[in-house]
Design a protein around this motif. Structure first.
Motif, PDB file in Angstrom:
ATOM      1  N   ASN A 136      -5.096   1.534  -5.064  1.00 24.43           N
ATOM      2  CA  ASN A 136      -4.018   1.603  -6.058  1.00 24.43           C
ATOM      3  C   ASN A 136      -2.653   1.763  -5.399  1.00 24.43           C
ATOM      4  O   ASN A 136      -1.676   1.155  -5.838  1.00 24.43           O
ATOM      5  CB  ASN A 136      -4.279   2.742  -7.041  1.00 24.43           C
ATOM      6  N   THR A 192       0.157  -1.144  -5.728  1.00 22.88           N
ATOM      7  CA  THR A 192       1.458  -0.779  -6.286  1.00 22.88           C
ATOM      8  C   THR A 192       2.583  -1.089  -5.293  1.00 22.88           C
ATOM      9  O   THR A 192       3.622  -1.635  -5.685  1.00 22.88           O
ATOM     10  CB  THR A 192       1.480   0.718  -6.655  1.00 22.88           C
ATOM     11  N   LEU A 250       5.405  -3.896  -6.117  1.00 19.41           N
ATOM     12  CA  LEU A 250       6.784  -3.441  -6.192  1.00 19.41           C
ATOM     13  C   LEU A 250       7.667  -4.209  -5.212  1.00 19.41           C
ATOM     14  O   LEU A 250       8.765  -4.659  -5.563  1.00 19.41           O
ATOM     15  CB  LEU A 250       6.857  -1.939  -5.915  1.00 19.41           C
TER      16      LEU A 250
END
Length: 122
Positions: A14, A18, A22
């Motif tokens: 995760n 992420t 991003l």
């Protein structure tokens, strides 16, 4: 490291997903914000939102340039340690895809300075 990877593999995935998403989103936003390109990889002369965004993207560019070189080793180590315990083929394929897209993003950021130099030369 093996025990840490197998116990916390979902959290690690995760965090990596992420981070890659991003960075890719910020790169797309920055790539289309051509007025901020003049401050990329340079000292900030005027402190405004575009200059700060350029500074952040410069630091992210440097960080993800290192990630581009070192991440395949870490990805293969994760795959090796985790595959023995749990089947995570889809997650590894998705991380590999995000890694490739972020590598393309790094090269796109690299071309910004070249395009800016060509505009200034003309």
């Amino acid at each position: 490291m093996k025990n840490y990877n197998t116990k916390n593999w979902r959290i690690l995935f995760n965090i990596q997903i992420t981070g890659f998403i991003l960075f890719i989103m910020l790169t797309v936003i920055y790539y289309w914000n051509t007025s901020a390109h003049s401050s990329f990889n340079r000292n900030i002369e005027i402190v405004d939102l575009k200059g700060i965004f350029s500074l952040v993207m410069t630091y992210l560019f440097v960080f993800f340039s290192v990630v581009t070189l070192a991440y395949p080793v870490l990805l293969f180590m994760q795959a090796y340690f985790i595959r023995k315990e749990k089947p995570v083929g889809k997650e590894l394929a998705f991380l590999s895809f995000l890694y490739l897209v972020s590598t393309i993003s790094v090269f796109n950021l690299f071309t910004i300075n070249n395009a800016q130099a060509i505009k200034n030369f003309e």
